[in-house]
Design a protein around this motif. Sequence first.
Motif, PDB file in Angstrom:
ATOM      1  N   ARG A 155      16.936   5.358 -12.094  1.00  0.00           N
ATOM      2  CA  ARG A 155      17.911   4.312 -11.778  1.00  0.00           C
ATOM      3  C   ARG A 155      18.901   4.142 -12.926  1.00  0.00           C
ATOM      4  O   ARG A 155      20.120   4.032 -12.702  1.00  0.00           O
ATOM      5  N   LYS A 156      18.408   4.116 -14.149  1.00  0.00           N
ATOM      6  CA  LYS A 156      19.271   3.977 -15.329  1.00  0.00           C
ATOM      7  C   LYS A 156      20.306   5.106 -15.371  1.00  0.00           C
ATOM      8  O   LYS A 156      21.500   4.859 -15.565  1.00  0.00           O
ATOM      9  N   LEU A 157      19.857   6.332 -15.172  1.00  0.00           N
ATOM     10  CA  LEU A 157      20.778   7.473 -15.192  1.00  0.00           C
ATOM     11  C   LEU A 157      21.817   7.367 -14.077  1.00  0.00           C
ATOM     12  O   LEU A 157      23.009   7.630 -14.284  1.00  0.00           O
ATOM     13  N   ARG A 158      21.369   6.972 -12.899  1.00  0.00           N
ATOM     14  CA  ARG A 158      22.285   6.842 -11.756  1.00  0.00           C
ATOM     15  C   ARG A 158      23.339   5.778 -12.024  1.00  0.00           C
ATOM     16  O   ARG A 158      24.540   5.996 -11.821  1.00  0.00           O
ATOM     17  N   LEU A 207      23.057  16.567 -15.652  1.00  0.00           N
ATOM     18  CA  LEU A 207      22.231  16.800 -16.835  1.00  0.00           C
ATOM     19  C   LEU A 207      22.127  18.297 -17.085  1.00  0.00           C
ATOM     20  O   LEU A 207      21.908  19.074 -16.159  1.00  0.00           O
ATOM     21  N   ASP A 208      22.278  18.671 -18.323  1.00  0.00           N
ATOM     22  CA  ASP A 208      22.111  20.072 -18.698  1.00  0.00           C
ATOM     23  C   ASP A 208      20.651  20.318 -19.034  1.00  0.00           C
ATOM     24  O   ASP A 208      20.031  19.533 -19.764  1.00  0.00           O
ATOM     25  N   ARG A 209      20.125  21.413 -18.503  1.00  0.00           N
ATOM     26  CA  ARG A 209      18.727  21.763 -18.771  1.00  0.00           C
ATOM     27  C   ARG A 209      18.498  21.790 -20.285  1.00  0.00           C
ATOM     28  O   ARG A 209      19.228  22.434 -21.018  1.00  0.00           O
ATOM     29  N   GLY A 210      17.509  21.040 -20.709  1.00  0.00           N
ATOM     30  CA  GLY A 210      17.150  21.035 -22.122  1.00  0.00           C
ATOM     31  C   GLY A 210      17.782  19.917 -22.928  1.00  0.00           C
ATOM     32  O   GLY A 210      17.373  19.684 -24.059  1.00  0.00           O
ATOM     33  N   GLU A 219      18.382  13.822 -22.000  1.00  0.00           N
ATOM     34  CA  GLU A 219      18.159  13.118 -20.734  1.00  0.00           C
ATOM     35  C   GLU A 219      17.366  13.974 -19.744  1.00  0.00           C
ATOM     36  O   GLU A 219      16.505  13.458 -19.030  1.00  0.00           O
ATOM     37  N   TRP A 220      17.661  15.271 -19.709  1.00  0.00           N
ATOM     38  CA  TRP A 220      16.911  16.192 -18.832  1.00  0.00           C
ATOM     39  C   TRP A 220      15.426  16.172 -19.215  1.00  0.00           C
ATOM     40  O   TRP A 220      14.550  16.017 -18.367  1.00  0.00           O
ATOM     41  N   ILE A 221      15.176  16.330 -20.504  1.00  0.00           N
ATOM     42  CA  ILE A 221      13.793  16.368 -20.993  1.00  0.00           C
ATOM     43  C   ILE A 221      13.073  15.061 -20.677  1.00  0.00           C
ATOM     44  O   ILE A 221      11.937  15.066 -20.204  1.00  0.00           O
ATOM     45  N   GLN A 222      13.749  13.931 -20.908  1.00  0.00           N
ATOM     46  CA  GLN A 222      13.120  12.632 -20.648  1.00  0.00           C
ATOM     47  C   GLN A 222      12.789  12.470 -19.165  1.00  0.00           C
ATOM     48  O   GLN A 222      11.690  12.035 -18.814  1.00  0.00           O
TER      49      GLN A 222
END
Length: 127
Positions: free
Chosen positions: A15-18, A64-67, A70-73
């Motif tokens: 939700r935060k990312l969105r 989000l870029d892989r790695g 944010e992706w990792i989280q």
Amino acid sequence: MRSSKEKVLFGKYLRKLRLERNLSLRKFSSLIEMDPGNLSRIESGVFPPPSEDKVIHIAKTLGLDRGNEEWIQLMDYFYISKKEIPGYVLDEEDLLEKLPVIFRSLTGSKLKSEDLDKLIELIKNNY
């Protein structure tokens, strides 16, 4: 149906990312081809995260870029919700050997929240 802490972590972060990308629930659910009601239930922790492939699609749709962090989280919260250890941890033999000590240390030593945050930053900066 009760929410588990693990599902809530994933949902809150999603939700935060969105919201950071100014995407409404309906717009985002349309982009990821998911029912908005189900997305809402995922974000609130009522439903578990979707499949790993779907989460990867969601991450890409969010830009989000892989790695990246944010992706990792997001993926870490996904694996936590599944009660699994992420593959990148399992692939690192040295790290894998240290996990039991880390788990015992964290669960046995009643760290205060701010001390845990400092420990996390120290690990991030030195790993």
